[in-house]
Design an enzyme around this catalytic site. Structure first.
Site, PDB file in Angstrom:
ATOM      1  N   GLU A 121       0.826  -1.195   0.000  1.00  0.00           N
ATOM      2  CA  GLU A 121       0.000   0.000   0.000  1.00  0.00           C
ATOM      3  C   GLU A 121       0.866   1.253   0.000  1.00  0.00           C
ATOM      4  OE1 GLU A 121      -3.965  -0.620   1.754  1.00  0.00           O
ATOM      5  OE2 GLU A 121      -3.451   1.069   3.037  1.00  0.00           O
TER       6      GLU A 121
ATOM      7  N   GLU B  26       2.135   1.698  -3.434  1.00  0.00           N
ATOM      8  CA  GLU B  26       1.049   2.154  -4.304  1.00  0.00           C
ATOM      9  C   GLU B  26       0.794   3.642  -4.101  1.00  0.00           C
ATOM     10  OE1 GLU B  26      -2.740   0.279  -3.599  1.00  0.00           O
ATOM     11  OE2 GLU B  26      -3.704   1.391  -5.225  1.00  0.00           O
TER      12      GLU B  26
ATOM     13  N   CYS C 164      -8.670  -2.437   3.560  1.00  0.00           N
ATOM     14  CA  CYS C 164      -8.514  -3.625   4.398  1.00  0.00           C
ATOM     15  C   CYS C 164      -9.834  -4.116   4.962  1.00  0.00           C
ATOM     16  CB  CYS C 164      -7.606  -3.339   5.588  1.00  0.00           C
ATOM     17  SG  CYS C 164      -6.025  -2.708   5.108  1.00  0.00           S
TER      18      CYS C 164
ATOM     19  N   SER D  13      -7.575   1.631  -2.599  1.00  0.00           N
ATOM     20  CA  SER D  13      -6.297   0.976  -2.865  1.00  0.00           C
ATOM     21  C   SER D  13      -6.594  -0.388  -3.474  1.00  0.00           C
ATOM     22  CB  SER D  13      -5.535   0.807  -1.549  1.00  0.00           C
ATOM     23  OG  SER D  13      -4.601  -0.234  -1.682  1.00  0.00           O
TER      24      SER D  13
ATOM     25  N   LYS E 269     -15.603 -10.427   6.632  1.00  0.00           N
ATOM     26  CA  LYS E 269     -14.536 -11.243   6.043  1.00  0.00           C
ATOM     27  C   LYS E 269     -15.083 -12.572   5.527  1.00  0.00           C
ATOM     28  CE  LYS E 269     -10.899  -8.633   7.383  1.00  0.00           C
ATOM     29  NZ  LYS E 269     -10.075  -7.909   6.421  1.00  0.00           N
TER      30      LYS E 269
ATOM     31  N   GLU F  40     -16.026 -11.658   2.212  1.00  0.00           N
ATOM     32  CA  GLU F  40     -14.866 -11.319   1.389  1.00  0.00           C
ATOM     33  C   GLU F  40     -14.245 -12.556   0.729  1.00  0.00           C
ATOM     34  OE1 GLU F  40     -11.437 -10.047   3.556  1.00  0.00           O
ATOM     35  OE2 GLU F  40     -10.756  -8.705   1.962  1.00  0.00           O
TER      36      GLU F  40
ATOM     37  N   GLU G 248     -12.923 -12.443  -6.819  1.00  0.00           N
ATOM     38  CA  GLU G 248     -11.624 -11.768  -6.974  1.00  0.00           C
ATOM     39  C   GLU G 248     -10.593 -12.307  -5.995  1.00  0.00           C
ATOM     40  OE1 GLU G 248     -14.361  -9.694  -5.985  1.00  0.00           O
ATOM     41  OE2 GLU G 248     -15.031  -9.532  -8.050  1.00  0.00           O
TER      42      GLU G 248
ATOM     43  N   CYS H 103     -11.324  -2.465  13.977  1.00  0.00           N
ATOM     44  CA  CYS H 103     -11.559  -3.914  14.095  1.00  0.00           C
ATOM     45  C   CYS H 103     -11.728  -4.365  15.539  1.00  0.00           C
ATOM     46  CB  CYS H 103     -10.407  -4.683  13.474  1.00  0.00           C
ATOM     47  SG  CYS H 103      -9.965  -4.059  11.859  1.00  0.00           S
TER      48      CYS H 103
END
Lengths: 663, 165
Positions: free
Chosen positions: A277, A280, A302, A322, A361, A364, A369, A518
């Site tokens: 990151e 990037e 994230c 990102s 998650k 996710e 992807e 989190c």
């Protein structure tokens, strides 16, 4: 200040204080099921009613405020009688499968029954119909709902998502998405905050424990477990430890005792995320300054709940995210490529389990992807709560375990990775590395903490001026990097609306989907401790400060991973394994065909048995009522027999299912 | 506008026109708090009923969650998510009308019209509902068709009343 009397005890309270709070501050607790301090007070459950002398009617103490000379009683015979009836009425339409409910012994409704000494209801009659709506992340079982509406407040006001709202009216009321649609098909972000506040088992994370046990028990699978930073300062609560206590070592030891083959740390993935990151971000800034065009501000990716939120609400602004995968999917991708090669195992035989503080998650990892070479990066996600259940199931004496370390190389991490679990942490970790990369000097903050972005305000901002950079980064000389941090989706909406209007002054934004980050994720243990956020936050900062290495780029195994395998950050291999793309979904999920409804067959079968049991019970009670009307009795008796047979059949199905599970 | 046509025979242009009108209504109430019910009420007048696509349109234009719109629509019995008949029959089931035979009228109408409560006849003529007290207790049992109240209805009268429509 106002003077009043509660249960004969003289009390002073600030004007505007509710009776329930004034009482609580003086050690008197008033029963309640829907109230949440500062968040939710609508007087839905009515259990908090109190008697006020001279008042016409009973008052809901979560709404009524104190006044001068008020005389309040919280525990009179009249109140006890009324609370009992209120509870029985709620209980009369509550599914009674407590034994198989995930909230058994951890249920506010059950606890209330115990508190009020009520274990049955005198009221029998019509019952709401059963309805289980399982998405890959969150499961709704409305047969357990007590209509407290906490979920609605959290979803609409705290998170600003608005996936849940009371639908229909009266007996038919249910907390649901629009037009009877399933959660997996609407713009729900799967943040799971509703499952944290639900007092009963009506909203819960979709269970993956069986899947994980099955993989552990499969001799052909190599099981790899990894655990997110926020889990280590919350898991201990379930075992009676003080909130914020770090149980990293005990957790690592438990994983081995549960039977996992390799015990890794998502923290390694976090360090890796910072490398990617950071590179990037520098790349984007370089392009922007050279007039080559780049999308800024860049926003962290994230938090999968946050990502889904953007995909639904701001589908035209996906380029700001990102392209980095989240830390645990990065680690999963590395395990099934680099590490698989190293230990000589076919990736198809590796089963990666992530322990996360998060329900999103679970969604996710089902994203197309999040696959490489045809294999999902991560095979199963369990929440902190589920891990606690599994540790208990395995019979591990958690509190008395000796600390153990994670396995190398993918279990080694720096302090920067620990703070990924709290709001402001990803930004701070990124700055520690980026600033040093650019200037060759350490971040100019006391103890490396970027103080303006520490804490729980909704939107935090800071600016960092780059002076005397290294020659490679001379284009950054004198540039002021403006950053913003927010947690909770209501705050994210403010920043996104600003961005949409073209007024965003920032270069880099960190967003975490849950308020506080989190550590307060939808998969964390439920707590009624109002100071829980601070305690968990302290826990993670302490973990960070206690590490010898505190900057991601100093992690020796990160360095060797790049040397041996990945090449350079943002390089070709990184892009293939560690970066991703996003899907425009739209407010009504109308821009995509993708839905995230779980296979609810198993749940549905078990529910049918319970429903039939209920039907039979209802038929029996009806029978009792109509005993005098003899022609009907015969009819009902036969109906009853039929239902009993159906029930027996259904119970048999449950037995078969149980034996399937045990295999 | 004939509500039935919204579903079956309505042309694309008519539909677009309806949405345009709804947009105008929303514009009229822009910035006023608590105007959702008014908007829904007028939208139902324009479109005939409030299917998912109309609810989505309103949610999008007013920038409120779809679940909130649907919550309000499903709360009030005067909002309908299915196409409505040309005329609405409402049989009063308030206490007085119930005692004086409201239930029998409902049963009779169910047979006569061949549809269940809350449904619309296949020819799109009548939508059949019940009402909770229309304030005409002295005239019990009462029923309404659109805005007309019929007093002291009995099973023999029903046929004649329906013939008028």
């Amino acid at each position: 200040m106002v003077n009043l009397t509660i249960n004969g005890q003289p009390i002073t309270a600030e004007e505007g204080t509710t009776i329930i709070e004034a009482a609580r501050r003086h050690g008197i607790s008033i029963p309640n099921l829907c109230y949440m301090k500062d968040v939710h007070k609508i007087g839905a459950c009515r259990l908090c009613v109190v008697e006020v002398e001279g008042a016409r009617a009973l008052m809901a103490s979560c709404l009524a405020t104190v006044s001068e000379g008020m005389v309040v009683h919280t525990n009179t015979e009249k109140l006890r009688r009324i609370r009992r009836v209120l509870f029985e009425l709620m209980y009369s339409d509550h599914s009674e499968d407590c034994l198989s409910c995930s909230r058994n012994q951890n249920c506010e409704f059950q606890a209330m029954g115990k508190l009020l000494s009520v274990d049955s209801s005198r009221f029998e009659g019509e019952r709401s119909s059963y309805h289980v709506d399982a998405s890959v992340s969150v499961t709704r079982d409305m047969s357990k709902c007590i209509l407290c509406r906490r979920c609605v407040t959290v979803c609409n006001e705290v998170q600003g998502v608005g996936a849940l709202f009371p639908q229909h009216r009266g007996f038919d009321t249910e907390m649901a998405p629009a037009m009877e649609m399933q959660l997996g098909k609407v713009a729900c972000t799967f943040c799971g905050q509703c499952s944290i506040v639900c007092p009963v088992g009506a909203l819960k994370s979709t269970n993956s424990e069986h899947k994980v046990w099955a993989a552990i028990g499969d001799p052909n699978k190599v099981t790899v477990v990894q655990v997110a930073p926020a889990v280590r300062v919350a898991l201990g609560e379930v075992f009676g430890l003080e909130p914020g206590t770090s149980v990293t070592g005990k957790m690592a030891a438990s994983f081995r005792r549960m039977g996992f083959d390799h015990v890794f740390d998502t923290n390694f993935g976090a360090d890796l995320t910072i490398m990617e990151e950071g590179a990037e971000f520098l790349g984007r800034v370089r392009s922007a300054l050279n007039n080559r065009g780049a999308v800024l501000p860049m926003i962290t990716s994230c938090s999968p709940g946050w990502v889904k939120y953007v995909e639904h609400m701001y589908p035209d602004h996906l380029a700001h995210l990102s392209t980095c995968k989240s830390p645990h999917t990065m680690l999963g991708a590395v395990v099934k490529s680099y590490y698989a090669e190293r230990i000589g195992v076919d990736p198809k035989d590796i089963f990666v389990v992530s322990v996360m503080p998060c329900t999103a998650k679970k969604f996710e990892i089902t994203r197309p992807e999040m696959q490489n070479g045809g294999y999902p990066n991560v095979d199963a996600v369990i929440t902190t709560r589920e891990l606690a259940c599994m540790i208990k199931y395995a019979g591990i004496d958690f509190v008395n375990l000796d600390d153990e370390e994670f396995d190398n190389p993918l279990g080694m991490s720096t302090g920067a990775a620990d703070i990924f679990g709290l709001t402001g942490g990803v930004m701070e970790a990124a700055l520690r590395t980026v600033y040093e990369l650019v200037t060759g000097r350490t971040l100019p903050f006391d103890g490396l903490h970027v103080t303006p972005i520490v804490g729980f305000e909704r939107i935090k901002e800071a600016a960092l001026k780059i002076e005397n950079p290294l020659p490679d980064y001379s284009f950054l000389d004198g540039v002021e990097v403006r950053i913003a941090v927010t947690s909770g989706l209501a705050g994210a909406k403010i920043l996104m609306d600003q961005l949409k209007a073209g007024n965003s002054p920032y270069h880099f934004i960190e967003v975490m989907g849950c308020p506080g980050g989190c550590i307060m994720g939808g998969g964390q243990p439920r707590s009624r401790d109002n100071d829980i956020r601070n305690k968990r936050l302290r826990g993670l900062y302490t973990e960070d400060e206690g590490k010898p290495l505190r900057k991601s780029h100093e992690n020796p195994f990160i360095k060797s991973l790049y040397d041996e395998f990945l090449g350079e950050p943002n390089g070709h291999k990184s892009h293939e394994l560690l970066h991703t793309s996003y899907v425009a979904r739209g407010k009504f999920n109308q821009m995509t065909e993708q839905t995230f409804v779980a296979d609810a067959k198993v749940i549905a079968k078990i529910k049918t048995a319970a429903a039939i049991h209920d039907q039979a019970k209802a038929a029996i009670s009806k029978l009792r009522q109509e005993e005098a009307a003899s022609p009907k009795v015969f009819e009902l008796e036969s109906e009853n027999r039929r239902l009993k047979m159906e029930l027996a059949d259904a119970l048999e199905t449950v037995d078969i299912l149980k034996s399937v599970f045990n295999k | 506008m004939n509500p039935e046509s919204a579903e079956n025979t309505c042309t694309v242009i008519e539909r677009e026109h309806a949405f345009e009108q709804i947009a105008n209504v929303i514009d009229l109430y822009k910035g006023k708090e608590g105007s959702l019910i008014q908007v829904l009420h007028l939208s139902q007048k324009i479109f005939g009923y409030l299917p998912l696509e109309v609810q989505q349109f309103i949610a999008n234009e007013m920038d409120i969650p779809l679940a909130t719109v649907s919550g309000v629509v499903s709360f009030y019995s005067f909002f309908s998510t299915e196409p409505r008949g040309e005329h609405t029959i409402r049989v009063c089931m308030g206490t007085a009308c119930y005692v004086r035979g409201g239930k029998k009228i409902v049963e009779h109408l169910q047979n006569h019209l061949g549809v269940d409560l809350g449904k619309t006849t296949p020819d799109g003529k009548f939508t059949f509902e019940i009402a909770r007290c229309i304030g005409s207790c002295a005239l019990a049992p009462a029923m309404t068709i659109d805005d007309t109240v019929y007093k002291q209805v009995n099973l023999n009268k029903i046929g004649r009343i329906l013939e008028k429509y």
